[in-house]
Write an enzyme that holds these catalytic residues in place. Structure first.
Site, PDB file in Angstrom:
ATOM      1  N   ASP A   1      -4.624   5.498   2.347  1.00 50.09           N
ATOM      2  CA  ASP A   1      -3.289   5.136   2.108  1.00 50.09           C
ATOM      3  C   ASP A   1      -2.266   5.309   4.190  1.00 50.09           C
ATOM      4  O   ASP A   1      -3.182   6.376   4.150  1.00 50.09           O
ATOM      5  CB  ASP A   1      -2.604   5.567   1.461  1.00 50.09           C
ATOM      6  CG  ASP A   1      -1.382   5.245   0.744  1.00 50.09           C
ATOM      7  OD1 ASP A   1      -0.949   4.232   1.308  1.00 50.09           O
ATOM      8  OD2 ASP A   1      -0.008   6.185   0.924  1.00 50.09           O
TER       9      ASP A   1
ATOM     10  N   ASP B   1      -1.783   9.030  -2.584  1.00 48.81           N
ATOM     11  CA  ASP B   1      -0.939   9.562  -3.060  1.00 48.81           C
ATOM     12  C   ASP B   1       0.103   8.688  -3.601  1.00 48.81           C
ATOM     13  O   ASP B   1       1.279   9.824  -4.595  1.00 48.81           O
ATOM     14  CB  ASP B   1       0.511  10.431  -1.741  1.00 48.81           C
ATOM     15  CG  ASP B   1       1.242   9.694  -1.000  1.00 48.81           C
ATOM     16  OD1 ASP B   1       1.395   8.334  -1.238  1.00 48.81           O
ATOM     17  OD2 ASP B   1       2.041  10.783  -0.782  1.00 48.81           O
TER      18      ASP B   1
END
Length: 606
Positions: free
Chosen positions: A290, A493
């Site tokens: 990500d 996250d």
């Protein structure tokens, strides 16, 4: 074992035999139940050999040998359970974050109702700091939302009356009214929770390192034991072979090495939830990463300052940060942090007036200061107060995706502008290179950002593919699509990463950033507890070393056990002697497995 040994020591041989037989029978009964359950699931493990040894010992009256085998087996199981308890944490952030009630307007007042009582068309009050309970549209003049948990972007967004907002966002401004357009069960956040559950169920089960050796070792054991009985006619030789064949190098050496590796990872700030996650960490071939909070720091940082002629950029920052000390806005915090990092002294502001989400005015060290969005600041200035160079620079910055511009006015004149962006981590390039060195063949950036921003971030970092404008479901699908290339890791996250983390062979969550990291930590097998992406490389090196030591211990232990089985087959070892010899082999392999507690070469020590 202790009770039977005490009875034997005082001459109560029959009692000792009964105690050892009872203990062995209890372990065997539980083990048989577990074996049958595993076979129904199509799984085969080490416990079948131990069950054969214990059952044969009971059948031939060798209760002490059976008790020793039971002790060794249950000891290994206890070590495995300890590894999971030591590393696991109570991570229920994903579901706990979902609100349970909402303040709905009823009969001219507000009533707290259960979330599942909300229906499309209901008007709801969302207070400051609350999580938006359902998808809806803004009924008030505006709403300021922190969507970082959903989209990963660290900067708050503004939504005006009539605009749509997603459940799971956090109200970062004043309270506002929301008109529900979906029921809670059909809203964005509930959908993400369902995606996580579905992804966890779809993840393929992993074959543990020890189980890979089990079938071959069982076949070897049965051949030697059967040959010993057939050629000698003595069933005790069969028992002696089975006892010494009890796969303690597999039962003990692997969990000891894995526990040691988990302990080393914890010392580096990496929480590995179970031994299976550590084993998978050593076998990766594809990594999806990500962007926000993972490849980047997840916080806005100053990347450029434009100042009017005769004014130092540090002075622009100093006055802006001094005034922003009075604001809780994420951009204000970034300016204060940047000023403190540069060693700038920040005087206390006074006369503060804040327009939430837009900007502040006040006095700093005898000067009138305005800080905030470009429109907020320039609306307070006459045309002649606009510096053409700053205006031109701001126009150039406007073409850069994923950035925000903060304007600063000083005593009625445009003093400067600051460009903030979520910058790539300093260690990112080195981490990606280290992943290649550790055998990762595919590196993929997966982000919800628009394509231009994603490609700009990825430029020069050596990604094999860049996937942009990804929804949580898209990310999970991308993980599944990469499985044919080998074991897949996903690093993320936020809540938007949780389904992909759950679907991956191993999910790694950046858990250092509090609430944003909590949802991903729920779904991930590994959590990096410090805000350092390079700790993942340390963990991978530790995992590879722990796995190598475990395999080394297994091979050595099986080799010694095989020699012992041959000796027992020729009548050179009695069952109890074989069990004691196996204990000596256990000590040797455990001592070797404990080497995994030492740091591997190349791992940082700081």
């Amino acid at each position: 074992m202790a009770a039977g040994g005490l009875a034997w020591a005082v001459g109560q041989d029959l009692l000792a035999q009964r105690i050892w037989a009872g203990a062995t029978a209890l372990v065997l009964a539980l083990l048989v139940f577990h074996i049958l359950a595993s076979l129904r699931r199509g799984e085969f493990g080490l416990d079948l050999i131990a069950a054969l040894a214990m059952g044969t010992a009971l059948a031939f009256g060798e209760t002490l040998a059976g008790a020793i085998v039971a002790l060794m087996f249950t000891g290994g199981e206890a070590l495995e359970a300890y590894a999971q308890r030591r590393a696991a944490r109570e991570m229920t952030a994903l579901l706990a974050r979902l609100p349970r009630t909402a303040a709905r307007y009823e009969g001219g007042g507000l009533t707290d109702v259960p979330l599942d009582a909300l229906r499309p068309g209901d008007r709801v009050l969302v207070r400051r700091g609350e999580v938006v309970p359902v998808d809806g549209t803004v009924e008030s003049a505006q709403a300021i939302l922190d969507q970082s948990a959903l989209t990963g972007e660290p900067l708050p967004v503004h939504r005006r009356q009539g605009e749509a907002i997603m459940s799971g966002s956090t109200n970062a401004g004043d309270a506002f009214d929301l008109r529900a357009v979906h029921a809670a069960a059909d809203s964005t956040y509930a959908g993400i929770v369902r995606l996580v559950e579905a992804a966890q169920q779809s993840r393929a089960p992993m074959v543990r390192l020890a189980d890979r050796y089990a079938l071959g070792f069982l076949a070897l054991t049965l051949v030697i034991a059967g040959a010993a009985w057939a050629f000698s006619g003595d069933p005790v030789r069969l028992l002696a072979v089975l006892v010494i064949a009890t796969p303690c190098p597999l039962i003990l050496a692997v969990p000891v090495a894995i526990i040691s590796g988990i302990s080393r990872c914890a010392a580096r700030g990496v929480l590995v939830k179970d031994g299976g996650a550590l084993e998978r960490l050593a076998e990766l071939r594809t990594v999806l990463i990500d962007k926000t909070g993972t490849l980047t720091g997840g916080r806005p940082r100053i990347v450029a300052i434009a100042a009017r002629t005769g004014l130092a950029p540090e002075e622009v920052l100093r006055h802006a940060a001094a005034l922003d000390q009075a604001s809780a806005h994420v951009v204000a915090g970034a300016l204060v942090e940047a000023a403190e990092a540069r060693g700038l002294a920040l005087p206390s502001p006074s006369g503060i007036a804040e327009a939430p989400g837009a900007g502040l005015t006040g006095r700093v060290a005898g000067h009138d200061v305005a800080v905030g969005g470009w429109d907020f600041v320039t609306a307070r200035l006459p045309p002649q107060a606009m510096d053409p160079a700053i205006v031109s620079e701001r126009a150039r910055w406007a073409s850069r995706p994923g950035t925000v511009v903060v304007a600063v006015a000083l005593d009625g004149e445009l003093a400067g502008a600051l460009l903030l962006a979520d910058a790539v981590r300093e260690e990112a390039q080195a981490v990606l290179g280290a992943l290649r060195d550790l055998g990762v063949t595919r590196l993929i950036l997966a982000t919800g950002d628009e394509t231009a921003r994603a490609e700009a971030i990825a430029a020069g970092l050596g990604f094999d593919a860049v996937l942009s404008q990804m929804t949580p479901q898209d990310k999970a699908a991308a993980v599944i699509a990469e499985r044919p290339h080998g074991p897949v890791m996903m690093i993320g996250d936020g809540v938007n990463d949780a389904p992909a983390l759950a679907a991956a062979d191993i999910g790694v969550a950046m858990g250092a950033n509090g609430a944003t990291g909590g949802a991903s930590s729920e779904a991930a097998g590994i959590v990096i507890l410090v805000d350092r992406l390079d700790r993942l490389i340390d963990a991978m090196r530790i995992a590879r070393r722990a796995r190598a030591i475990a395999r080394q211990s297994v091979v050595a232990g099986i080799g010694l056990s095989t020699l012992g089985m041959i000796a027992a087959a020729f009548g050179l070892l009695a069952p109890v002697e074989g069990a004691l010899l196996q204990e000596a082999i256990d000590v040797a392999v455990i001592l070797n497995a404990l080497r995994a507690l030492r740091a591997p070469r190349g791992a940082a020590q700081g």
